[in-house]
Design a protein around this motif. Structure first.
Motif, PDB file in Angstrom:
ATOM      1  N   ASN A 256     -12.831   4.668  43.590  1.00  0.00           N
ATOM      2  CA  ASN A 256     -11.945   5.279  43.003  1.00  0.00           C
ATOM      3  C   ASN A 256     -10.428   5.753  43.886  1.00  0.00           C
ATOM      4  N   TRP A 257     -10.508   5.719  45.168  1.00  0.00           N
ATOM      5  CA  TRP A 257      -9.618   6.113  46.168  1.00  0.00           C
ATOM      6  C   TRP A 257      -8.958   5.051  47.050  1.00  0.00           C
ATOM      7  N   GLY A 258      -9.803   3.835  47.048  1.00  0.00           N
ATOM      8  CA  GLY A 258      -9.240   2.653  48.053  1.00  0.00           C
ATOM      9  C   GLY A 258      -8.437   1.959  47.108  1.00  0.00           C
ATOM     10  N   VAL A 259      -7.624   0.854  47.673  1.00  0.00           N
ATOM     11  CA  VAL A 259      -6.636   0.298  46.878  1.00  0.00           C
ATOM     12  C   VAL A 259      -7.448  -0.942  46.512  1.00  0.00           C
ATOM     13  N   ILE A 260      -7.623  -1.217  45.219  1.00  0.00           N
ATOM     14  CA  ILE A 260      -8.235  -2.342  44.520  1.00  0.00           C
ATOM     15  C   ILE A 260      -7.180  -3.138  43.689  1.00  0.00           C
TER      16      ILE A 260
ATOM     17  N   MET B 283      -4.961   5.272  53.189  1.00  0.00           N
ATOM     18  CA  MET B 283      -4.731   5.089  54.460  1.00  0.00           C
ATOM     19  C   MET B 283      -5.326   6.060  55.357  1.00  0.00           C
ATOM     20  N   PHE B 284      -5.992   7.005  54.680  1.00  0.00           N
ATOM     21  CA  PHE B 284      -6.773   7.971  55.740  1.00  0.00           C
ATOM     22  C   PHE B 284      -8.185   7.576  55.698  1.00  0.00           C
ATOM     23  N   LEU B 285      -8.522   6.511  54.886  1.00  0.00           N
ATOM     24  CA  LEU B 285     -10.049   6.397  54.825  1.00  0.00           C
ATOM     25  C   LEU B 285     -10.478   4.972  55.573  1.00  0.00           C
ATOM     26  N   HIS B 286     -11.491   4.786  56.368  1.00  0.00           N
ATOM     27  CA  HIS B 286     -11.972   3.853  56.922  1.00  0.00           C
ATOM     28  C   HIS B 286     -13.196   3.290  56.743  1.00  0.00           C
ATOM     29  N   GLY B 287     -13.470   2.041  57.034  1.00  0.00           N
ATOM     30  CA  GLY B 287     -14.714   1.538  56.643  1.00  0.00           C
ATOM     31  C   GLY B 287     -15.753   1.578  57.748  1.00  0.00           C
ATOM     32  N   SER B 288     -15.690   1.695  59.109  1.00  0.00           N
ATOM     33  CA  SER B 288     -16.411   1.454  59.979  1.00  0.00           C
ATOM     34  C   SER B 288     -16.107   2.395  61.295  1.00  0.00           C
ATOM     35  N   PHE B 289     -17.201   2.703  62.054  1.00  0.00           N
ATOM     36  CA  PHE B 289     -16.582   3.375  63.231  1.00  0.00           C
ATOM     37  C   PHE B 289     -15.557   2.733  64.208  1.00  0.00           C
ATOM     38  N   SER B 290     -15.754   1.345  64.311  1.00  0.00           N
ATOM     39  CA  SER B 290     -14.846   0.592  65.169  1.00  0.00           C
ATOM     40  C   SER B 290     -13.406   0.556  64.594  1.00  0.00           C
ATOM     41  N   GLN B 291     -13.219   0.620  63.308  1.00  0.00           N
ATOM     42  CA  GLN B 291     -12.118   0.579  62.621  1.00  0.00           C
ATOM     43  C   GLN B 291     -11.199   1.924  63.012  1.00  0.00           C
ATOM     44  N   ILE B 292     -11.815   2.936  62.877  1.00  0.00           N
ATOM     45  CA  ILE B 292     -11.190   4.348  63.024  1.00  0.00           C
ATOM     46  C   ILE B 292     -10.950   4.541  64.286  1.00  0.00           C
TER      47      ILE B 292
ATOM     48  N   ASN C  70      -6.064 -10.326  42.354  1.00  0.00           N
ATOM     49  CA  ASN C  70      -7.060 -10.292  41.701  1.00  0.00           C
ATOM     50  C   ASN C  70      -8.571  -9.974  42.675  1.00  0.00           C
ATOM     51  N   LEU C  71      -7.939  -9.300  43.808  1.00  0.00           N
ATOM     52  CA  LEU C  71      -9.143  -8.826  44.622  1.00  0.00           C
ATOM     53  C   LEU C  71      -9.682  -7.680  44.246  1.00  0.00           C
ATOM     54  N   THR C  72     -11.215  -7.960  44.246  1.00  0.00           N
ATOM     55  CA  THR C  72     -11.779  -6.753  43.644  1.00  0.00           C
ATOM     56  C   THR C  72     -12.439  -5.696  44.712  1.00  0.00           C
ATOM     57  N   VAL C  73     -12.369  -5.916  46.071  1.00  0.00           N
ATOM     58  CA  VAL C  73     -12.872  -5.271  47.002  1.00  0.00           C
ATOM     59  C   VAL C  73     -11.808  -4.367  47.504  1.00  0.00           C
TER      60      VAL C  73
ATOM     61  N   ALA D 168     -19.623  -4.013  47.520  1.00  0.00           N
ATOM     62  CA  ALA D 168     -19.350  -5.141  48.405  1.00  0.00           C
ATOM     63  C   ALA D 168     -18.570  -4.852  49.415  1.00  0.00           C
ATOM     64  N   GLY D 169     -18.847  -3.388  50.027  1.00  0.00           N
ATOM     65  CA  GLY D 169     -18.289  -2.968  50.913  1.00  0.00           C
ATOM     66  C   GLY D 169     -16.730  -2.909  51.042  1.00  0.00           C
ATOM     67  N   VAL D 170     -16.063  -2.983  51.907  1.00  0.00           N
ATOM     68  CA  VAL D 170     -14.316  -2.876  51.826  1.00  0.00           C
ATOM     69  C   VAL D 170     -13.941  -3.869  53.201  1.00  0.00           C
ATOM     70  N   ASN D 171     -12.500  -3.979  52.828  1.00  0.00           N
ATOM     71  CA  ASN D 171     -11.645  -4.593  53.611  1.00  0.00           C
ATOM     72  C   ASN D 171     -12.210  -6.397  54.043  1.00  0.00           C
ATOM     73  N   ALA D 172     -12.599  -7.129  52.702  1.00  0.00           N
ATOM     74  CA  ALA D 172     -12.762  -8.369  52.977  1.00  0.00           C
ATOM     75  C   ALA D 172     -11.963  -9.175  53.930  1.00  0.00           C
ATOM     76  N   PRO D 173     -12.412 -10.097  54.445  1.00  0.00           N
ATOM     77  CA  PRO D 173     -11.751 -10.921  55.563  1.00  0.00           C
ATOM     78  C   PRO D 173     -10.745 -12.087  54.776  1.00  0.00           C
ATOM     79  N   SER D 174     -10.033 -11.220  53.780  1.00  0.00           N
ATOM     80  CA  SER D 174      -9.128 -12.239  52.953  1.00  0.00           C
ATOM     81  C   SER D 174      -7.725 -12.148  53.582  1.00  0.00           C
ATOM     82  N   LEU D 175      -6.851 -12.869  52.945  1.00  0.00           N
ATOM     83  CA  LEU D 175      -5.401 -12.749  53.245  1.00  0.00           C
ATOM     84  C   LEU D 175      -4.673 -11.586  53.100  1.00  0.00           C
ATOM     85  N   ALA D 176      -5.140 -10.838  52.237  1.00  0.00           N
ATOM     86  CA  ALA D 176      -4.645  -9.678  51.809  1.00  0.00           C
ATOM     87  C   ALA D 176      -4.629  -8.424  52.903  1.00  0.00           C
ATOM     88  N   TYR D 177      -5.875  -8.612  53.724  1.00  0.00           N
ATOM     89  CA  TYR D 177      -6.352  -7.502  54.712  1.00  0.00           C
ATOM     90  C   TYR D 177      -5.452  -8.065  55.895  1.00  0.00           C
TER      91      TYR D 177
END
Length: 231
Positions: free
Chosen positions: A46-50, A82-91, A135-138, A204-213
């Protein structure tokens, strides 16, 4: 390489930088709470950028004016994500770079311009992610684009400033000094390790290793351009 600090004295306390770090930490602690209650996936959806959801909402609103409220709700996620993170290493990585480089950039720009740079760069990065992979759904979350802007601004203004850096070699930690410009490159290399300590975010997790990221390079250029115009 782990940056520790620079040798530039600040004239005042970087209050905005402290607040940004505090908000990011508070949001991550909330994510940990939601993870334990198995609500994190719903929250991030609901709050991530999809990109796919935002584009679908805009397309629907073109034919149904009442649907614009959904568009505005989705666009608000550009700020919140911008204030959410998907892993300890990211934050940890993001806040470490924000702590080292942010205080000096805020001291140079002033509180209001510094906050504006942080937010605008983060939002522009997310918009570029939507445009490149509509069309990215992650979900895409994290302050990466905003932090990249701070690093870009710092390297543009203080390219030769020495950054006290710790070089970990297994159990030995060697202190060295590296020029700030080096971190323009190291920032993107260390992104490869942001999957370490990932939170459980179904489906499906977050921040897929796609071009968008990887379009967070937009944030880097925004920071550099902003500092160049400031001269």
């Amino acid at each position: 390489m782990i940056p520790i600090c620079d040798n530039i004295r600040t004239r005042s306390k970087p209050i905005i930088n402290y607040w940004l770090i505090g908000i990011n930490i508070a949001a991550f602690l909330w994510e940990l709470k939601l993870e334990r209650s198995e609500e994190l996936g719903y929250f991030v959806s609901n709050w991530g950028v999809i990109p796919a959801q935002i584009n679908a909402a805009i397309t629907n609103a073109l034919f149904n004016p009442a649907a614009w409220i959904v568009v505005f709700w989705r666009l608000f996620s550009l700020l919140f994500a911008m204030f959410l993170h998907g892993s300890f290493s990211q934050i940890l990585g993001n806040l470490l770079f924000l702590w080292v480089f942010g205080k000096t950039v805020e001291n140079f720009l002033g509180a209001r311009k510094y906050l504006g740079l942080y937010l605008v760069a983060g939002i522009l990065t997310e918009i570029s992610q939507i445009l490149i992979e509509p069309n990215l759904t992650v979900p895409i979350i994290g302050a990466n684009g905003a932090i990249a802007a701070i690093i870009g601004a710092y390297a543009m203004k203080f390219p030769q400033t020495k950054i006290l850096t710790i070089l970990p070699l297994i159990i030995v930690y060697i202190p060295i000094e590296l020029p700030a410009f080096f971190y323009l490159f190291w920032w993107f290399i260390q992104q490869l390790f942001y999957g370490i300590g990932s939170l459980n975010i179904p489906p499906a997790g977050v921040n897929a290793p796609s071009l968008a990221y990887w379009t967070q390079i937009v944030g880097l250029f925004v920071g550099m351009a902003f500092m160049r115009l400031k001269r």
